[in-house]
Every structure is written in C-alpha cells, then in structure tokens.
Scaffold this motif. Structure first.
Motif, mmCIF file in Angstrom:
data_model
loop_
_atom_site.group_PDB
_atom_site.id
_atom_site.type_symbol
_atom_site.label_atom_id
_atom_site.label_comp_id
_atom_site.label_asym_id
_atom_site.label_seq_id
_atom_site.Cartn_x
_atom_site.Cartn_y
_atom_site.Cartn_z
ATOM 1 N N LEU A 144 -6.325 12.109 3.384
ATOM 2 C CA LEU A 144 -6.946 11.504 2.219
ATOM 3 C C LEU A 144 -7.023 9.991 2.395
ATOM 4 C CD1 LEU A 144 -5.362 13.586 -0.644
ATOM 5 C CD2 LEU A 144 -7.649 13.724 0.269
ATOM 6 N N PHE A 145 -5.977 9.430 2.894
ATOM 7 C CA PHE A 145 -5.973 7.986 3.052
ATOM 8 C C PHE A 145 -5.540 7.552 4.459
ATOM 9 C CE2 PHE A 145 -6.109 8.246 -1.464
ATOM 10 C CZ PHE A 145 -6.919 7.182 -1.811
ATOM 11 N N ALA A 146 -4.864 8.436 5.125
ATOM 12 C CA ALA A 146 -4.464 8.149 6.508
ATOM 13 C C ALA A 146 -3.814 6.789 6.650
ATOM 14 C CB ALA A 146 -5.677 8.249 7.433
ATOM 15 N N PRO A 167 -2.359 5.227 -2.852
ATOM 16 C CA PRO A 167 -1.752 5.224 -4.183
ATOM 17 C C PRO A 167 -0.984 6.527 -4.397
ATOM 18 C CG PRO A 167 -4.071 5.781 -4.338
ATOM 19 C CD PRO A 167 -3.807 5.452 -2.888
ATOM 20 N N ASP A 168 0.048 6.462 -5.160
ATOM 21 C CA ASP A 168 0.833 7.658 -5.446
ATOM 22 C C ASP A 168 0.298 8.295 -6.730
ATOM 23 O OD1 ASP A 168 2.625 9.603 -5.880
ATOM 24 O OD2 ASP A 168 4.410 8.360 -5.657
ATOM 25 N N VAL A 169 -0.478 9.348 -6.563
ATOM 26 C CA VAL A 169 -1.095 9.974 -7.745
ATOM 27 C C VAL A 169 -0.288 11.182 -8.228
ATOM 28 C CG1 VAL A 169 -3.419 9.248 -7.083
ATOM 29 C CG2 VAL A 169 -2.592 11.495 -6.375
ATOM 30 N N ALA A 207 -1.668 18.725 2.001
ATOM 31 C CA ALA A 207 -2.812 17.827 1.982
ATOM 32 C C ALA A 207 -2.367 16.387 2.122
ATOM 33 C CB ALA A 207 -3.581 18.015 0.677
ATOM 34 N N VAL A 208 -1.382 16.025 1.359
ATOM 35 C CA VAL A 208 -0.898 14.651 1.419
ATOM 36 C C VAL A 208 -0.252 14.406 2.773
ATOM 37 C CG1 VAL A 208 0.680 12.997 0.432
ATOM 38 C CG2 VAL A 208 -0.631 14.500 -1.064
ATOM 39 N N LEU A 263 -0.881 20.949 -1.918
ATOM 40 C CA LEU A 263 -0.874 19.533 -2.246
ATOM 41 C C LEU A 263 0.046 18.782 -1.294
ATOM 42 C CD1 LEU A 263 -1.665 17.228 -4.132
ATOM 43 C CD2 LEU A 263 0.177 17.917 -5.653
ATOM 44 N N PRO A 315 -6.114 0.757 3.173
ATOM 45 C CA PRO A 315 -5.337 0.385 1.986
ATOM 46 C C PRO A 315 -4.172 1.355 1.807
ATOM 47 C CG PRO A 315 -7.669 0.696 1.454
ATOM 48 C CD PRO A 315 -7.486 1.148 2.867
ATOM 49 N N ARG A 336 -0.832 15.122 -16.090
ATOM 50 C CA ARG A 336 -2.052 15.697 -16.658
ATOM 51 C C ARG A 336 -2.000 17.225 -16.624
ATOM 52 N NH1 ARG A 336 -7.173 12.780 -14.164
ATOM 53 N NH2 ARG A 336 -8.207 14.307 -15.492
ATOM 54 N N ALA A 345 0.816 11.075 -11.952
ATOM 55 C CA ALA A 345 -0.301 11.176 -12.886
ATOM 56 C C ALA A 345 -0.871 12.589 -12.898
ATOM 57 C CB ALA A 345 -1.389 10.168 -12.496
ATOM 58 N N VAL A 346 -0.994 13.187 -11.707
ATOM 59 C CA VAL A 346 -1.541 14.547 -11.637
ATOM 60 C C VAL A 346 -0.611 15.519 -12.351
ATOM 61 C CG1 VAL A 346 -2.056 16.466 -10.071
ATOM 62 C CG2 VAL A 346 -2.876 14.173 -9.537
#
Lengths: 151, 253
Positions: free
Chosen positions: B67-69, B23-25, B61-62, B58, B20, B32, B28-29
């Motif tokens: 995380l989602f590859a 998502p672009d978080v 990591a992305v 971060l 999938p 917050r 939101a991160v």
C-alpha cells in the motif's frame, strides 16, 4: 500505492481507510479461494482514483538523502548515481499519469503484473502493452549516457 | 543486472526513493467498523468467518507493504496486534522449531515456585478459576509470569509442551523483549474475539510459530488480549469457546 495516485498524504490516507471499510462491507462478494491481494488492490485503486480528481495539490517523489541511499563508495560514482536517479525521477514525473503509474507500480513498488492490473483497473494484457509504451517514452526522456551507468 | 538499462535504472531508483511514511489507519478503521457493529448488533456466524478472513488479510495486506511500501509499514506490522509485549512477524517460509527439549522452560524462562512468581510481579497471578491442579510457574523476565497447568481429562496436552494450559501475563515488559508470532503461508489467520468485552485475538495451532528470546516452538491454540495494561496470553489445545471461558475467569490487574 494510494499516494502514487493521489500525490497527497491526507487524500491517500483517506483513500486507504475508505478502501478497508468498503472491502469489509464487500467481503460477501469475495470468492473463497480467490487471491485477496488483487481484490483489495482493486478497491484501493478505485478509492485513490476517486480522490485524485479532487486533490488540488500534487506532491512528487523525492530521493532519500544520499547517506541513506548509498553505501560507502567513491564520491564520483555516488554523484553519478545521484544524477541518474534525479534524471529518471524527473522523466518519470513528466510522463502522463497512466504511464507513470504503470511504471511506478511495477518497478518502484515491485507489484506483480496481476496486482498492477488490479490496481489500475485494467486487464493484464493492457498492463503489458502500456508498460512497454511507457518504458519507451521514459527511455526517450533520459540522457542515454546516464542510463549507461545504471547498475 | 537487467538487460534493459532503463529498467535497471528504475529498480535502482526504487531503493533510493523516499516514500511518505505510511499513516496508521488501523485505529480509524476499527473505530468505524466498531460503530457499524454496534449499530447492527452481533454478527451472524458467516459474518464472523468473514471478519476472521478480513482481519488476517488486513494484516497480510499491510505486511506486504504494497500500500505504501515504506519503513513505516514495517513498524506498524511489528505492533499490529496493539498488544504490548507481542509482535507479529511475517516470513515467506515457515521457521522450523528445534526438536522438543524442555520447550516450555526454553520459551518461558526460569522455573520458580508459585510463591516466588507472585513476589516477582506487581499484579495478581493470572490464576484461572475452576482449573484443577497446581500450575508450574515460570518467569520469562521482569514484569512477566507464566503459569503452566498439567494436561488432564479437561485440558488435553498442547502437543509441543506437555502441558494442558499455559497462561502468560505481562506488564511493563522491556521493549526489547517480546513474544513473537511468526506467521507464514498464504492464509495466516488471527480471529478477532472479545474477552470480557475487550478486543482479543485467537490464533489456531499450526498457524504460527512462537518465538521468545530467539527460541522457537510451534504454538498451540492461542488467545491474546489486554486488560488494564496487562497483556494476557492463554494457550490450550481446546477450542475458542472453552479457551474464552478459561480466559474470562482470570482476574484483571
């Protein structure tokens, strides 16, 4: 990675978001000089597992359309590869979750043993033994004649 | 070829599976974390350092895609800083810039007079207040200008340029052109800073290589931020506090 655990897009997104927030809050406990990636994977893995328990619907992985997955080649070879991939994917999906995840992390996401251990929340030795058993079970569930044609 | 056919089949499957879209978080991160910061007040120094590490981690990591590859991750990384005209690229090895040879001209485009530069852009020249001397002006392309100030006692020379301060401003830059930040190594660091209350990024010299139109050069200390649709880039051999002071003296669009 989070999606592989939750099998739900929204849950995975929430898990990743929550994991980053928690990671930020836990930075004081992160040892300087330690490897960041496994540390973060542990947090993402925990969050994803927490959300998996509440996820009602589970989606499965799908193959890309053949044109994207294949180069230009003989139609017969492409059809055979397609059949093999579908069989392996179905067999993977039928495995118990612990087996499915260890295989998916190591071979679909190509995570290292240490990263896989962090994401699963287990020791590296456990990854080795679990992976070996999981591959054996997967092998039993796929027609050997299909595997013989693997690239 | 792996000796185990089932492993070979899995590795083959990895290239054919449709994950999938990631998502672009980020927004939101950040929102917050921003809400937490507003509640807790300004961070203490050690917290600031941690945030630096986290910001970089971060990104890494992305960028690592673990995380989602999926291709969505790569698109997200391309625009990670969220600054129009600036992209971050990750390399497993550090690209080696060519030996210095009129580098600023190579990287920042055509040399013009300050008056020509002013005519060429649709926003005010990014002239910092209180910087002595007249800048050399360059036009990197439509919608962008670069002002380079000679090194002086107050502005130590940026090693790879011969200048002491380089200010770039761009708006509505063609999407196919961008200033690339090539990061390599284990600990690429982008510090999050505030420029006049706006979020910005600070990268120290040696952390990244600058690319523009396919040309590379080692970058000095660099501050990046956006104000009113204009992306600003200030490069110096100064520390973050003095660079921020220069940056905050530049008028917005």
């Amino acid at each position: 990675m989070a999606w592989l655990v939750t099998r739900d897009g929204a849950e995975a997104e929430d898990a990743v978001q929550e994991a980053f927030i928690k990671a930020y809050g836990a930075l004081g406990g992160f040892r300087s000089g330690a490897s960041f990636k496994p540390w973060l994977l542990t947090i993402v893995g925990n969050e994803a597992r927490n959300r998996r328990r509440s996820a009602a619907r589970r989606a499965g992985l799908v193959l890309r359309a053949r044109g994207e997955a294949e180069g230009v080649g003989a139609p017969e070879a492409a059809a055979l590869a397609d059949e093999r991939r579908r069989a392996v994917l179905a067999a993977l999906d039928d495995l118990a979750e612990a087996d499915r995840l260890v295989i998916s992390y190591r071979y679909l996401l190509e995570m290292s043993e240490a990263e896989t251990a962090a994401a699963l929340g287990v020791a590296r030795g456990t990854v080795k033994s679990r992976l070996s058993r999981a591959l054996a079970r997967l092998r039993q569930n796929v027609d050997p004649s299909l595997l013989a044609g693997a690239p | 070829m792996n000796r185990d056919p089932v492993v070979d089949a899995l590795l083959d499957l990895a290239g054919a599976v449709e994950f999938p879209d990631a998502p672009d978080v980020r927004g939101a991160v950040r929102a917050r974390l921003g809400a937490r910061r507003a509640f807790r007040g300004r961070p203490r120094p050690y917290q600031r350092w941690r945030r630096v590490a986290f910001a970089a981690a971060l990104v890494v990591a992305v960028a690592g895609g673990f995380l989602f590859a999926s291709p969505g991750v790569r698109r997200a990384v391309a625009d990670f800083l969220g600054l129009p005209g600036v992209r971050v690229e990750f390399r497993t090895d550090a690209p080696t810039p060519a030996p210095r040879e009129d580098d600023v001209d190579a990287v920042f485009g055509r040399r013009v007079s300050v008056a020509e530069a002013e005519d060429a852009i649709a926003f005010p020249l990014p002239l910092p207040a209180g910087v002595a001397g007249a800048p050399d002006a360059y036009l990197p392309g439509d919608g962008a200008v670069a002002l380079a100030y000679p090194a002086s006692a107050d502005l130590p020379e940026i090693e790879s340029t011969g200048y002491g301060l380089i200010v770039v401003a761009l708006r509505d830059f063609p999407p196919e052109r961008y200033f690339g930040k090539l990061l390599a190594g284990k600990n690429p660091i982008f510090d999050e800073v505030e420029v006049d209350g706006r979020p910005g990024f600070w990268a120290r010299a040696g952390v990244h290589t600058l690319s523009f139109d396919g040309r590379l050069r080692s970058s000095g200390n660099t501050l990046l931020w956006e104000a009113d649709g204009i992306t600003f880039r200030v490069e110096t051999d100064l520390g973050v506090a003095r660079t921020l002071s220069i940056a905050e003296s530049i008028p917005d669009g």
